[in-house]
Motif scaffolding. Structure first.
Motif, PDB file in Angstrom:
ATOM      1  N   VAL A 366       0.866  -1.178   0.000  1.00  0.00           N
ATOM      2  CA  VAL A 366       0.000   0.000   0.000  1.00  0.00           C
ATOM      3  C   VAL A 366       0.900   1.224   0.000  1.00  0.00           C
ATOM      4  CG1 VAL A 366      -1.810   1.270   1.215  1.00  0.00           C
ATOM      5  CG2 VAL A 366      -1.801  -1.231   1.266  1.00  0.00           C
ATOM      6  N   ARG A 367       0.632   2.171  -0.905  1.00  0.00           N
ATOM      7  CA  ARG A 367       1.470   3.366  -1.011  1.00  0.00           C
ATOM      8  C   ARG A 367       0.599   4.619  -1.150  1.00  0.00           C
ATOM      9  NH1 ARG A 367       4.676   0.319   0.402  1.00  0.00           N
ATOM     10  NH2 ARG A 367       6.665  -0.337  -0.514  1.00  0.00           N
ATOM     11  N   ASN A 368       1.078   5.734  -0.525  1.00  0.00           N
ATOM     12  CA  ASN A 368       0.499   7.059  -0.745  1.00  0.00           C
ATOM     13  C   ASN A 368       1.304   7.730  -1.849  1.00  0.00           C
ATOM     14  OD1 ASN A 368      -1.724   7.723   1.139  1.00  0.00           O
ATOM     15  ND2 ASN A 368      -0.227   7.104   2.682  1.00  0.00           N
ATOM     16  N   GLU A 369       0.682   8.009  -3.003  1.00  0.00           N
ATOM     17  CA  GLU A 369       1.404   8.554  -4.146  1.00  0.00           C
ATOM     18  C   GLU A 369       0.588   9.659  -4.810  1.00  0.00           C
ATOM     19  OE1 GLU A 369       3.641   4.412  -5.526  1.00  0.00           O
ATOM     20  OE2 GLU A 369       1.786   5.042  -6.527  1.00  0.00           O
ATOM     21  N   ASN A 370       1.095  10.882  -4.746  1.00  0.00           N
ATOM     22  CA  ASN A 370       0.506  12.019  -5.458  1.00  0.00           C
ATOM     23  C   ASN A 370      -0.985  12.185  -5.196  1.00  0.00           C
ATOM     24  OD1 ASN A 370       3.042  12.492  -6.732  1.00  0.00           O
ATOM     25  ND2 ASN A 370       2.537  10.922  -8.268  1.00  0.00           N
ATOM     26  N   GLY A 371      -1.367  12.110  -3.917  1.00  0.00           N
ATOM     27  CA  GLY A 371      -2.755  12.310  -3.556  1.00  0.00           C
ATOM     28  C   GLY A 371      -3.632  11.091  -3.758  1.00  0.00           C
ATOM     29  N   ASN A 372      -3.037   9.965  -4.152  1.00  0.00           N
ATOM     30  CA  ASN A 372      -3.760   8.717  -4.318  1.00  0.00           C
ATOM     31  C   ASN A 372      -3.169   7.636  -3.420  1.00  0.00           C
ATOM     32  OD1 ASN A 372      -5.601   9.536  -6.378  1.00  0.00           O
ATOM     33  ND2 ASN A 372      -3.921   9.462  -7.842  1.00  0.00           N
ATOM     34  N   VAL A 373      -3.998   6.685  -3.067  1.00  0.00           N
ATOM     35  CA  VAL A 373      -3.540   5.506  -2.345  1.00  0.00           C
ATOM     36  C   VAL A 373      -3.562   4.349  -3.331  1.00  0.00           C
ATOM     37  CG1 VAL A 373      -3.981   3.903  -0.453  1.00  0.00           C
ATOM     38  CG2 VAL A 373      -4.379   6.350  -0.129  1.00  0.00           C
ATOM     39  N   SER A 374      -2.386   3.749  -3.573  1.00  0.00           N
ATOM     40  CA  SER A 374      -2.259   2.646  -4.526  1.00  0.00           C
ATOM     41  C   SER A 374      -2.143   1.324  -3.782  1.00  0.00           C
ATOM     42  CB  SER A 374      -1.032   2.839  -5.418  1.00  0.00           C
ATOM     43  OG  SER A 374      -1.168   3.994  -6.206  1.00  0.00           O
ATOM     44  N   LEU A 375      -2.901   0.347  -4.232  1.00  0.00           N
ATOM     45  CA  LEU A 375      -2.866  -0.992  -3.673  1.00  0.00           C
ATOM     46  C   LEU A 375      -2.282  -1.906  -4.743  1.00  0.00           C
ATOM     47  CD1 LEU A 375      -6.683  -0.985  -2.785  1.00  0.00           C
ATOM     48  CD2 LEU A 375      -4.878   0.239  -1.574  1.00  0.00           C
ATOM     49  N   ARG A 376      -1.169  -2.555  -4.453  1.00  0.00           N
ATOM     50  CA  ARG A 376      -0.510  -3.406  -5.447  1.00  0.00           C
ATOM     51  C   ARG A 376      -0.407  -4.833  -4.918  1.00  0.00           C
ATOM     52  NH1 ARG A 376       3.228  -2.690  -9.843  1.00  0.00           N
ATOM     53  NH2 ARG A 376       2.983  -0.429  -9.577  1.00  0.00           N
ATOM     54  N   VAL A 377      -0.888  -5.784  -5.714  1.00  0.00           N
ATOM     55  CA  VAL A 377      -0.770  -7.198  -5.389  1.00  0.00           C
ATOM     56  C   VAL A 377       0.104  -7.824  -6.463  1.00  0.00           C
ATOM     57  CG1 VAL A 377      -1.978  -9.385  -5.058  1.00  0.00           C
ATOM     58  CG2 VAL A 377      -3.035  -7.250  -4.283  1.00  0.00           C
ATOM     59  N   SER A 378       1.282  -8.276  -6.078  1.00  0.00           N
ATOM     60  CA  SER A 378       2.267  -8.817  -7.018  1.00  0.00           C
ATOM     61  C   SER A 378       2.495 -10.294  -6.726  1.00  0.00           C
ATOM     62  CB  SER A 378       3.595  -8.067  -6.900  1.00  0.00           C
ATOM     63  OG  SER A 378       3.398  -6.664  -6.994  1.00  0.00           O
ATOM     64  N   ASP A 379       2.525 -11.086  -7.801  1.00  0.00           N
ATOM     65  CA  ASP A 379       2.848 -12.507  -7.615  1.00  0.00           C
ATOM     66  C   ASP A 379       4.022 -12.872  -8.504  1.00  0.00           C
ATOM     67  OD1 ASP A 379       2.054 -13.481 -10.275  1.00  0.00           O
ATOM     68  OD2 ASP A 379      -0.019 -13.135  -9.655  1.00  0.00           O
ATOM     69  N   THR A 380       4.566 -14.039  -8.270  1.00  0.00           N
ATOM     70  CA  THR A 380       5.685 -14.560  -9.060  1.00  0.00           C
ATOM     71  C   THR A 380       5.218 -15.817  -9.793  1.00  0.00           C
ATOM     72  OG1 THR A 380       6.446 -15.710  -7.067  1.00  0.00           O
ATOM     73  CG2 THR A 380       7.481 -13.608  -7.579  1.00  0.00           C
ATOM     74  N   GLY A 381       3.981 -15.705 -10.339  1.00  0.00           N
ATOM     75  CA  GLY A 381       3.345 -16.859 -10.952  1.00  0.00           C
ATOM     76  C   GLY A 381       3.621 -16.993 -12.433  1.00  0.00           C
ATOM     77  N   ILE A 382       2.610 -17.474 -13.158  1.00  0.00           N
ATOM     78  CA  ILE A 382       2.787 -17.860 -14.556  1.00  0.00           C
ATOM     79  C   ILE A 382       2.751 -16.673 -15.515  1.00  0.00           C
ATOM     80  CG2 ILE A 382       1.833 -20.155 -14.170  1.00  0.00           C
ATOM     81  CD1 ILE A 382      -0.834 -19.178 -15.191  1.00  0.00           C
ATOM     82  N   GLY A 383       2.264 -15.521 -15.061  1.00  0.00           N
ATOM     83  CA  GLY A 383       2.180 -14.345 -15.920  1.00  0.00           C
ATOM     84  C   GLY A 383       1.033 -14.432 -16.922  1.00  0.00           C
ATOM     85  N   ILE A 384       0.789 -13.315 -17.589  1.00  0.00           N
ATOM     86  CA  ILE A 384      -0.335 -13.212 -18.537  1.00  0.00           C
ATOM     87  C   ILE A 384       0.181 -12.592 -19.820  1.00  0.00           C
ATOM     88  CG2 ILE A 384      -2.656 -12.293 -18.902  1.00  0.00           C
ATOM     89  CD1 ILE A 384      -2.837 -11.962 -15.848  1.00  0.00           C
ATOM     90  N   SER A 385      -0.194 -13.169 -20.958  1.00  0.00           N
ATOM     91  CA  SER A 385       0.253 -12.635 -22.253  1.00  0.00           C
ATOM     92  C   SER A 385      -0.409 -11.287 -22.535  1.00  0.00           C
ATOM     93  CB  SER A 385      -0.093 -13.628 -23.379  1.00  0.00           C
ATOM     94  OG  SER A 385      -1.502 -13.704 -23.548  1.00  0.00           O
ATOM     95  N   ALA A 386       0.229 -10.525 -23.447  1.00  0.00           N
ATOM     96  CA  ALA A 386      -0.319  -9.205 -23.806  1.00  0.00           C
ATOM     97  C   ALA A 386      -1.710  -9.337 -24.413  1.00  0.00           C
ATOM     98  CB  ALA A 386       0.627  -8.499 -24.774  1.00  0.00           C
ATOM     99  N   GLU A 387      -1.951 -10.377 -25.216  1.00  0.00           N
ATOM    100  CA  GLU A 387      -3.261 -10.597 -25.824  1.00  0.00           C
ATOM    101  C   GLU A 387      -4.324 -10.844 -24.766  1.00  0.00           C
ATOM    102  OE1 GLU A 387      -6.303 -11.086 -28.506  1.00  0.00           O
ATOM    103  OE2 GLU A 387      -4.292 -10.282 -28.852  1.00  0.00           O
ATOM    104  N   ASP A 388      -4.015 -11.691 -23.782  1.00  0.00           N
ATOM    105  CA  ASP A 388      -4.991 -11.998 -22.719  1.00  0.00           C
ATOM    106  C   ASP A 388      -5.226 -10.805 -21.807  1.00  0.00           C
ATOM    107  OD1 ASP A 388      -5.511 -14.568 -23.548  1.00  0.00           O
ATOM    108  OD2 ASP A 388      -3.935 -15.470 -22.329  1.00  0.00           O
ATOM    109  N   GLN A 389      -4.224  -9.939 -21.648  1.00  0.00           N
ATOM    110  CA  GLN A 389      -4.393  -8.763 -20.778  1.00  0.00           C
ATOM    111  C   GLN A 389      -5.494  -7.842 -21.297  1.00  0.00           C
ATOM    112  OE1 GLN A 389      -0.761  -6.675 -19.567  1.00  0.00           O
ATOM    113  NE2 GLN A 389       0.406  -8.560 -19.911  1.00  0.00           N
TER     114      GLN A 389
END
Length: 452
Positions: A366-389
């Motif tokens: 969780v980060r306070n950035e430029n008047g916004n609160v950002s929530l980031r969930v990061s994994d080290t999994g299989i990833g997603i292709s650009a087409e599927d994104q």
């Protein structure tokens, strides 16, 4: 056969009764071509009248010029000049088939000049009645049809300067070439009109099909609403027995169970939780589509919720030997619905744990950035292709790869998450590299910023 036509007629009237637009289209299919035909006929009639008036005026003008010229020449007995003038006029106007000048002598009308030189000196008895009328000062210009062709027949007296009638001019002027050209133009006009009517007919048929499509769309909307209502009711009805099953599972004592029984009960509990989550997703979809999802917006500490939800996944992550790290400030406030924010974290962290192979990690920050609160969930999994994104936040979309074929899911979680984020005034994005991992980023305006 009669019964068949009768039933078909009754069905047809029923369709028209339920869809007044069809009756309107049928009326246009009849009225517009009919209006074109009527207006076209009126135009042709007017054009013919104007053409006849112009022809008559031109013939009258030609005769006025000829009569003045002939009067002077006849007075001086210069009949050769009159003959030359007749032949000149016939040469300039091929439509003149007969042109002669007659004089009255000895109770008879003798031809003194003519386009047909063989007539000169002969008595013209065929037109004597017309000549008699002309001798009384009358001018005739009338139409006759000879062998199917239209002619202007003209009879005009020739007077000297004292006003005395000295001769009579007579001519037959064929309108065949003009009528042929007019017939060609009329035929062309009819073809053009037929083409226009045909195009209008096609457009009206398309209009009728659009009406059919609109009717079908309304019926589909009704069916879709019935489906949504059924799904909503069914989901509510499913939740009641699930709650009862869950309650009895919690009442059962594990102390007196064998290891096999405990394993079976744990599997039942997991299945109940999965089915309960599915029912919840179905209800959320139904509420969103019907615009009935409610939000209790208030000032909420995102950092606290992030730590709480991440901690709730400890049993699942521990079973897969996955480390869930939480990096959040002591407090970070946003203005959202607390339960819906928890749902967002549950969906994102749950997906991260589910799609990350064993013995890896998931990071929640969780980060306070430029008047916004950002929530980031990061994994080290299989990833997603650009087409599927590009399709990731679509309803029922799931990434279909060899690595995901054994992972269960409905494809509703991320769609619901994206809808909730948007409804609460936030943004959601995804960053991913195939085979390396995926980051989901959700941001909301900071509550402190909005208050200041």
């Amino acid at each position: 056969m009669f019964e068949f036509f009768k039933k078909s007629a009754v069905r047809g009237f029923g369709v028209i009764k339920n869809n007044p637009q069809i009756l309107y289209t049928i009326f246009l299919l009849i009225a517009i071509p009919f209006a074109f035909l009527i207006s076209g006929q009126e135009f042709l009639n007017t054009a013919r009248e104007n053409q006849e008036r112009i022809e008559q005026e031109r013939i009258g003008l030609m005769y006025d010029v000829f009569v003045r010229y002939a009067d002077e020449k006849i007075a001086s007995s210069d009949m050769a000049s009159v003959q030359d003038m007749i032949e000149y006029l016939a040469g300039e106007n091929p439509s003149i088939e007969a042109f002669k000048v007659v004089s009255y002598a000895n109770s008879a009308f003798m031809v003194i000049a003519s386009l047909d030189r063989q007539e000169i000196g002969s008595i013209d008895k065929a037109n004597a009645g017309r000549y008699q009328s002309a001798m009384l000062g009358s001018f005739f210009a009338f139409q006759e049809y000879i062998s199917g062709e239209r002619y202007w027949r003209v009879v005009k007296p020739i007077t000297d300067r004292a006003g005395n009638i000295t001769a009579v001019a007579f001519s037959d002027i064929s309108m065949a070439h003009i009528d042929d050209r007019a017939a060609q133009n009329i035929t062309h006009a009819y073809f053009v009109m037929a083409g226009i009517i045909f195009i209008i007919f096609l457009l009206l048929l398309r209009h009728a099909r659009i009406i059919d499509y609109a009717t079908l769309y309304r019926k589909l909307e009704e069916i879709d609403k019935m489906k949504d209502d059924f799904v909503s009711i069914a989901a509510h009805e499913l939740r009641t027995p699930l709650t009862v099953i869950k309650g009895y599972l919690d009442l059962l004592s594990k102390d007196r169970m064998s290891d096999d029984d405990k394993t079976s009960m744990e599997r039942i509990n997991i299945s109940v939780e999965q089915l309960n989550a599915l029912v919840g997703d179905i209800l959320d979809v139904a509420r969103m589509q019907q615009g009935k999802m409610q939000f209790d917006m208030k000032r909420v500490d995102v950092a606290e919720i992030a730590r709480g939800v991440a901690g709730s996944f400890a049993p699942i992550s521990k079973a897969k030997h996955i480390v869930v790290n939480t990096d959040a400030p002591e407090r970070a406030f946003v203005f959202v619905d607390e339960q819906r924010l928890k749902q967002i974290f549950v969906n994102l962290i749950g997906n991260a744990v589910k799609y990350t192979p064993d013995e890896r990690r998931v990071d929640v920050s969780v980060r306070n950035e430029n008047g916004n609160v950002s929530l980031r969930v990061s994994d080290t999994g299989i990833g997603i292709s650009a087409e599927d994104q590009r399709h990731l936040f679509g309803k029922f979309f799931r990434v279909r790869t060899k690595e995901t074929e054994d992972i269960r899911g409905t494809g509703l979680g991320l769609w619901i998450t994206a809808q909730i984020v948007a409804e609460m005034g936030g943004r959601i994005a995804v960053e991913s590299i195939k085979g390396k991992g995926t980051d989901f980023i959700v941001s909301f305006p900071s509550a402190e910023e909005s208050k200041s």
